[in-house]
Write an enzyme that holds these catalytic residues in place. Structure first.
Site: not given
Ligand code: BMA
Length: 850
Positions: A447
Site C-alpha cells: 500500500e
Molecule cells: C491493510 C493492511 C494493514 C492493516 C489493515 C487494516 O491495508 O495492509 O496495514 O492492518 O489494512 O487496517
C-alpha cells in the site's frame, strides 16, 4: 558453556562442524553493571520478563509499562572454549542469522561486526581473533529510537507512518519489523536482541556459500534445472575439486551429475545443468501431491568431501499472468500450466516476540491454512521475512507464498546508507528464499503506491517534499528491488506494490491487477457490496472481531468486560473499530447489550460477512482469480481482523473459509428476481452430479423438494440452475424457512457440498429456541460430542476453556433432526479430561426489551 555439535541440520542446509553459541549468555542494561541470565535466540523483552523485571506485556494495560525498554542500550555476553583441533580449521566463521538491530559485536577485544539491519544474517571470518581455551563474545545493542533521532531531528517533516505509535515516528529510518513500532492490530514492542540462531562454523579448504537450484523450464515431460554454486576456496592457491550434484525422489534411483573444477582462491561460481525427464510435479494444495526432490551438492578435494549443502526442491512452473484484456488487466497464477484460483490469507508475524515463534507454531498455522483448502498465503510487508521453517512447511503442503518486501503504508527514505541496507537485505533474503517451491512472487511493498496516490500526502507535504518521496519510491520499488529480483531470482514475478492500482471507492476500481477492498470496513458498506465490487484478484479484504471469551480472559478480568473499558480499548487499536463492528452488526442482527453476547455475535458476523466475499470472488472466476483474507493470525491477544487468534483458536471466520474454499461448493444467491445456484470447483476432472434442493422449515418439515442433474465444472465456476425467487419461496414463510442444498456425485452418491440458503437476514428471521441434545464421549484423550437438535439452531458455538483446542467443526448451523459428531482434540496432544463444554446458538442471545 557452549554446546558442541558434529553435524546438524538447520533449515535446508547441512552444516559440518558447527558450534552453536546459545549457552551461557548474560545481559545487562548499559551502565547498570548488573548481569542477569539471558536466552539466545531471544529478545531483551523476553529476558526482562523471565527475570521479573517486566510484567506480562499482553496483560491489562501493561503495554504502557514496557515502553521504557526501547530507549535503553543493552549488552549481551557469553564465553566459549575452543580446542586446538577446532582452531586448526582453514577458516572459522561467526554466523548470526539475525541481530535486532543496531549492534556492535566484539570478540576477544576485536570489533568484528557493526550490524544495522534486522532482516539480514551475518557471516564473519573470525579465525584470526579466536584463541585456544576461553573466548569472549559481546554484542552491544543500541536503542533503535535514539539511534534514529539525528535523522528525525533533521528531517524537516514527519513521515506519514501512521501505525508508528510514538510521537517520534522514527520507524521508517530503521530496517526493522515495522509492526513492532505498533500497528492497527499490534502492541508496540520495539525489541532488541540476538533474535535468530548464532554459531561458529569450522571450514575446510572450501565452503559452499550458496546453492541455487534454478528451475529454467519445467513441464510434465521434462524439468531443466541449473545447479548454481558459489564455492569459496579458502586457501590462497588454485585447488582441483570434484563438484557433484545428486537429485533423489523417494525410493527412485538418484540422478547425478559431476564436474571437475579448478577453484581459484576466493569465490568461484560453478553451474551444473541437470535434466529430469517426466518429473513428479509439485502441485498446490487441492490439486495433488506437493512432490519434493532432495538436491544435494558436494565439493571433494583430494578424495575428501570438504563441503556440502542440500535443499528440498519442488519442481513446478508458476507464472503470474498480468495481461491486458477487454475488461482491464488480469492477475492470476498459473501453476504447471493450469490457471489457479488463489484461495488464501495474509500472514502477519505470529508473535510480538518473534523468537517465540517455534517450528511447532508454524506447523500448526500451516496445517490450519491447508485445512481451510487454501493454496496461498501472503507474507505481508509490515512484518518480517519469515523463518525458513515457514517456507519449508509451505513447500510440504502446496501452499504458494506471495512474498512482500518489508515496506508498508508509508514512504521511506532513500539516502545512500538506507539504500545500501535495503540492497543487502534484498540480496540476503532473495538468496535465502529463492529455492522454495512455494515462493510464487515478490512484491515491493504494501500500500505505499496507493498511499502516494490517494492518501493526501501531496497536499500535506507540498510539491517539493512530495517529489522527494516520489523519487524515493521510484528508486526503491521501480529500480533497486526489481533489479535485484531480476539478477538473483530470474523468472520470478515482481509486483511493484499491492494493490496494483486503484484504491477501493475510486472510479475504475476493480478492473486491473490485484485490489484491496476496505469498503466493508473503512467504507462502512454492507457485506452485499462484496457481491458487486469484484476485482481481478482480491489480495486483502477484512472485517474485525473480538477474540472469544477465553482469550479475552487471558488479558482482562470480568470488571473489564465492556467494549469501551480501558483494558479492552488497550486491545483495540483501530480507533473506529468498535463503532464499525456495532454499526454493521445492526444491519444484520439486533445488537446485544451483554458483552459476552457481543463477542459471540461479532465472531459470527465476521465469519458470515467475509464468507460473502469469498463466495462472490469464486463465483466470478475467471474475471476474478483470487481471494485473500485480511488477516490470518494475531501477534498478541487483541481485537483484530484475524481468522485465528493468538492462542491458535479458530474464529468463526476460519470455519467459514474452510466452507467457502471447499474444492467443490454449491452457492445460492439472489440476483434480481432470480435465485441462482452456482457450482464452483477447483477439481481438475468432471463428473456427473445431482443437486438436491429442499425448501425446509425451521422445524425440519420439507415443503418442496426437487433435483437438478448436470456436470461438475472443471476448475471453474458455473451457473448450474436458476429459478424465480418468488416461486422458490412461494409456499412458505421466509422468516421460518431455508433452502437446503446437497450436491452429490450422480453415480457414487458422494456428497460434494452441503449448504443452506436463507432468504432473509437473521434480523428478520423468527429463530426458535432449539433444544440441542449433546452427548459427550471421551475417546483416547479426545472428546467426541454428538449433537442433535429438534429445530434449526443457527451459529452453534461450542466453547471449551482450554486454549488452542481443535474442533472438527464449530460455528455451524445444526439442521433440524440431523445428528452431527464433533471431535475435540487438544492443540498440544495432551488429553482433554473433564473439561466443561458450553454450547451457544444464535437464539440464546437475550435482550432486555422485546
Ligand atoms: C491493510 C493492511 C494493514 C492493516 C489493515 C487494516 O491495508 O495492509 O496495514 O492492518 O489494512 O487496517
Amino acid at each position: 558453556m557452549a554446546l558442541l555439535t558434529g553435524f546438524f541440520s538447520l533449515g535446508n542446509t547441512t552444516l559440518a562442524d558447527s558450534l552453536t553459541l546459545h549457552s551461557g549468555w548474560q545481559f545487562s542494561k548499559y551502565g547498570s553493571n548488573e548481569w542477569l541470565p539471558a536466552v539466545v535466540p531471544g529478545t531483551v523483552h523476553q529476558d526482562l520478563i523471565a527475570q521479573g523485571k517486566l510484567p506480562d506485556p499482553f496483560y491489562g494495560m501493561n503495554e504502557d509499562e514496557i515502553q521504557w525498554v526501547e530507549d535503553e542500550d543493552w549488552l549481551y555476553r557469553t564465553s566459549f572454549t575452543l580446542t586446538e583441533e577446532q582452531l586448526a580449521h582453514q577458516e572459522i566463521f561467526l554466523v548470526f542469522e539475525g541481530l535486532d538491530t543496531y549492534a556492535d559485536v566484539s570478540l576477544n577485544g576485536a570489533c568484528i561486526l557493526k550490524a544495522d539491519n534486522m532482516f539480514v544474517g551475518y557471516r564473519v571470518p573470525v579465525k584470526h581473533f579466536l584463541r585456544k581455551g576461553e573466548n569472549k563474545l559481546l554484542v552491544s545493542f543500541r536503542s533503535p529510537l535514539r539511534e534514529a533521532m539525528p535523522q528525525w531531528e533533521t528531517n524537516g517533516f514527519i513521515y506519514p507512518a501512521a501505525n508508528d505509535h510514538r510521537a517520534e515516528r522514527v520507524s521508517i529510518f530503521t530496517r526493522k519489523a515495522p509492526y513492532s513500532y505498533g500497528w492497527d492490530w499490534g502492541i508496540r514492542m520495539v525489541t532488541c536482541g540476538i533474535w535468530r540462531p548464532v554459531r561458529l562454523e569450522f571450514a575446510g579448504q572450501a565452503v559452499i556459500e550458496d546453492y541455487f537450484v534454478c528451475q529454467e523450464s519445467v513441464t510434465s515431460s521434462r524439468a531443466e534445472v541449473d545447479n548454481r554454486l558459489e564455492i569459496n576456496n579458502l586457501s590462497n592457491q588454485i585447488q582441483e575439486a570434484q563438484v557433484k550434484i545428486t537429485c533423489t525422489y523417494g525410493q527412485e534411483r538418484s540422478r547425478m551429475i559431476e564436474q571437475a573444477v579448478s577453484l581459484q582462491p576466493g569465490v568461484n561460481t560453478v553451474s551444473l545443468p541437470l535434466n529430469i525427464e517426466s518429473p513428479h510435479l509439485w502441485m498446490p494444495n487441492g490439486w495433488g501431491e506437493a512432490a519434493l526432490y532432495d538436491f544435494h551438492a558436494s565439493v571433494t578435494i583430494d578424495g575428501k568431501t570438504v563441503a556440502c549443502k542440500q535443499h528440498q526442491i519442488g519442481l513446478r512452473s508458476i507464472r503470474v499472468v498480468q495481461e491486458k484484456d477487454s475488461l482491464g488487466m488480469s492477475f492470476y497464477f498459473e501453476v504447471n500450466g493450469i490457471p489457479m484460483f488463489a484461495k488464501g490469507t495474509n500472514l502477519i508475524p505470529s508473535d510480538a516476540l518473534l523468537p517465540r515463534v517455534t517450528r511447532e507454531r508454524y506447523v500448526c498455522l500451516l496445517e490450519d491454512v491447508q485445512a481451510a483448502h487454501m493454496n496461498m498465503i501472503r507474507v505481508w510487508g509490515g512484518g518480517v521475512y519469515e523463518d525458513d521453517a515457514l517456507y519449508e512447511e509451505a513447500d510440504k503442503r502446496g501452499i504458494l507464498v506471495w512474498q512482500d518486501f518489508m515496506f508498508a503504508c508509508t514512504p521511506y527514505p532513500h539516502d545512500p546508507a538506507f539504500l545500501k541496507q535495503v540492497s543487502e537485505e534484498a540480496v540476503y533474503n532473495i538468496k535465502r528464499l529463492r529455492n522454495h517451491a512455494s515462493l510464487a512472487m515478490w512484491c515491493g511493498n504494501n500500500e505505499v503506491s496507493e498511499g502516494m496516490k490517494y492518501w493526501g500526502w501531496k497536499k500535506k507535504y507540498g510539491t517539493e517534499i512530495y517529489q522527494q518521496l516520489a523519487d524515493g519510491y521510484d528508486i526503491l520499488f521501480r529500480r533497486l528491488l526489481p533489479e535485484k529480483v531480476k539478477e538473483l531470482d530470474p523468472g520470478r514475478f515482481y509486483l511493484e506494490s499491492s494493490p496494483y492500482e486503484a484504491n477501493w471507492g475510486r472510479p475504475n476500481t476493480w478492473k486491473n491487477g490485484d485490489s484491496h477492498n476496505w469498503g466493508i470496513w473503512y467504507g462502512q458498506k454492507p457485506f452485499e457490496s462484496l457481491d458487486a465490487e469484484i476485482p481481478r484478484f482480491m489480495s486483502e479484504f477484512g472485517f474485525q472481531s473480538f477474540p472469544e471469551m477465553k482469550t479475552i480472559h487471558s488479558f482482562a478480568s470480568p470488571e473489564d468486560y465492556n467494549m469501551e473499558s480501558p483494558v479492552m480499548n488497550a486491545h483495540q487499536k483501530s480507533s473506529i473499530g468498535n463503532f464499525l463492528i456495532k454499526k454493521t452488526m445492526g444491519l444484520y442482527y439486533r445488537v446485544p447489550e451483554k458483552f459476552e453476547d457481543l463477542v459471540y455475535l461479532g465472531l459470527v458476523l465476521q465469519g458470515q460477512g467475509m464468507r460473502q466475499g469469498m463466495e462472490a470472488h469464486r463465483r466470478n472466476r475467471p474475471y476474478c482469480m483470487g481471494s485473500l483474507i485480511w488477516q490470518l493470525n494475531d501477534s498478541w491477544p487483541v481485537v483484530s481482523w484475524s481468522a485465528i487468534d493468538y492462542y491458535g483458536n479458530w474464529k468463526a471466520l476460519h470455519y467459514q473459509s474452510r466452507r467457502a474454499f471447499a474444492p467443490v461448493l454449491v452457492d445460492a444467491v439472489r440476483e434480481g428476481d432470480k435465485l441462482k445456484y452456482y457450482v464452483m470447483s477447483d477439481v481438475l476432472k468432471t463428473k456427473d452430479i445431482v443437486l438436491q434442493i429442499e425448501l425446509t422449515d425451521f422445524k425440519g418439515k420439507v415443503l418442496r423438494r426437487h433435483q437438478v442433474k448436470g456436470e461438475l465444472p472443471v476448475n471453474s465456476s458455473a451457473l448450474f440452475y436458476e429459478e424465480d425467487w418468488n416461486s422458490a419461496f412461494a409456499a412458505c414463510d421466509t422468516t421460518t424457512s431455508f433452502i437446503h442444498m446437497t450436491l452429490k456425485g450422480a453415480h457414487d452418491r458422494q456428497v460434494l457440498s452441503d449448504e443452506v440458503y436463507y432468504p432473509v437476514r437473521p434480523k428478520a428471521q423468527h429463530l426458535p429456541q432449539a433444544k440441542i441434545n449433546c452427548k459427550i464421549k471421551k475417546k483416547n484423550g479426545a472428546c467426541e460430542l454428538t449433537l442433535k437438535s429438534d429445530q434449526l439452531a443457527r451459529d452453534v458455538f461450542i466453547e471449551i476453556p482450554v486454549q488452542g483446542v481443535r474442533f472438527s467443526d464449530n460455528f455451524f448451523d445444526l439442521l433440524p433432526g440431523v445428528s452431527r459428531k464433533i471431535l475435540i482434540t487438544s492443540g498440544d496432544g495432551s488429553p482433554l479430561e473433564d473439561v466443561s463444554v458450553h454450547i451457544r446458538q444464535l437464539s440464546d442471545i437475550s435482550y432486555t426489551e422485546n
